[in-house]
Design an enzyme around this catalytic site. Sequence first.
Site, PDB file in Angstrom:
ATOM      1  CG  ASP A  81      -2.145   0.846   1.080  1.00  0.00           C
ATOM      2  OD1 ASP A  81      -2.226   1.611   0.087  1.00  0.00           O
ATOM      3  OD2 ASP A  81      -3.032   0.774   1.953  1.00  0.00           O
ATOM      4  CG  ASP A  84      -1.379  10.092   2.596  1.00  0.00           C
ATOM      5  OD1 ASP A  84      -1.419  10.194   1.365  1.00  0.00           O
ATOM      6  OD2 ASP A  84      -2.234   9.478   3.257  1.00  0.00           O
ATOM      7  CE  LYS A  94      -2.137   3.047   4.226  1.00  0.00           C
ATOM      8  NZ  LYS A  94      -2.226   3.600   2.862  1.00  0.00           N
ATOM      9  N   GLY A  95      -4.291   7.766   4.595  1.00  0.00           N
ATOM     10  CA  GLY A  95      -5.710   8.104   4.609  1.00  0.00           C
ATOM     11  C   GLY A  95      -6.106   9.326   3.817  1.00  0.00           C
ATOM     12  CD  GLU A 103      -5.450   2.876   2.606  1.00  0.00           C
ATOM     13  OE1 GLU A 103      -5.277   3.144   1.419  1.00  0.00           O
ATOM     14  OE2 GLU A 103      -5.248   3.707   3.512  1.00  0.00           O
TER      15      GLU A 103
HETATM   16  C1  5RP Z   1      -5.377   6.112   0.860  1.00  0.00           C
HETATM   17  C2  5RP Z   1      -3.950   6.132   1.279  1.00  0.00           C
HETATM   18  C3  5RP Z   1      -2.939   6.153   0.185  1.00  0.00           C
HETATM   19  O1  5RP Z   1      -2.119   5.047   0.334  1.00  0.00           O
HETATM   20  C4  5RP Z   1      -2.135   7.403   0.292  1.00  0.00           C
HETATM   21  O2  5RP Z   1      -3.027   8.495   0.229  1.00  0.00           O
HETATM   22  C5  5RP Z   1      -1.091   7.499  -0.815  1.00  0.00           C
HETATM   23  O3  5RP Z   1      -1.707   7.659  -2.059  1.00  0.00           O
HETATM   24  P1  5RP Z   1      -0.885   8.083  -3.350  1.00  0.00           P
HETATM   25  O4  5RP Z   1      -0.053   6.917  -3.736  1.00  0.00           O
HETATM   26  O5  5RP Z   1      -1.964   8.412  -4.340  1.00  0.00           O
HETATM   27  O6  5RP Z   1      -0.064   9.289  -2.991  1.00  0.00           O
HETATM   28  O7  5RP Z   1      -3.609   6.111   2.421  1.00  0.00           O
HETATM   29  O8  5RP Z   1      -6.237   6.120   1.957  1.00  0.00           O
END
Ligand code: 5RP
Length: 225
Positions: A81, A84, A94-95, A103
């Site tokens: 996964d 952020d 995250k989130g 997640e």
């Molecule tokens: C979603 C998340 C994502 O993993 C996080 O936002 C990263 O996303 P991206 O790869 O688009 O930057 O936590 O809830």
Amino acid sequence: MREIDGMRRAVAERAAALVQPGMKVGLGTGRTAALVVRAIAARTKEIVGVATSEATAALARELGVPLASLDEVRRLDLCIDGADEFDPALDLIKGLGGALLREKLVAEAAERFVVIVDEQKRVARLGEKAPLPVEVVPFGVTHTREKLAALGLAPTLRTDGTQPVRTDGGNVILDCRWTTSIDARTLAAQVKATTGVVEHGFFLGMADTVLVGTPSGVEELRRPR
Ligand code: 5RP
């Protein structure tokens, strides 16, 4: 922008290479995780995926990746996964994509949690760039927001411009910032203990590996066991 796309693609390929036929794999949410789902689908469809969001489930279905629910699978070999923010201890926020609850459930069920990020997500301290997303039930959201504010947070209801954004679970998100120094574990416990809170976006002590896309290649960081 193009450089970030390249870095995301590189970490996605590296992460997808960890997936072997027969594995049960948690499929993350977000732009980087979507690249992993595509890379996995290109390598093998002999896996069972557990999607962390409706968006990821739709993508997996479109690509022909077999899916099961978390309850059907129980334990996963691997969860991949995005995040952020990550700090030197490999703690995460995250989130921002709104999928933090599923997640976290899926990552907790995995033997190994591999996080894929570009280097812009690196911080010395969590909260430096990203807010902490907190998923709360819509009922009494103003009260819940006041309780979080009393913890020293500045919570903002996430909207799409006009309406509150709803998560896959039908909840809403308060994006929380703070200006004083915090201890993430203490704050995580306080937020979690607040009535109305479903889950928060601190993922502390959970990541086993963080694959960081940099201009010079993929950096692999491992949490000491
Ligand atoms: C979603 C998340 C994502 O993993 C996080 O936002 C990263 O996303 P991206 O790869 O688009 O930057 O936590 O809830």
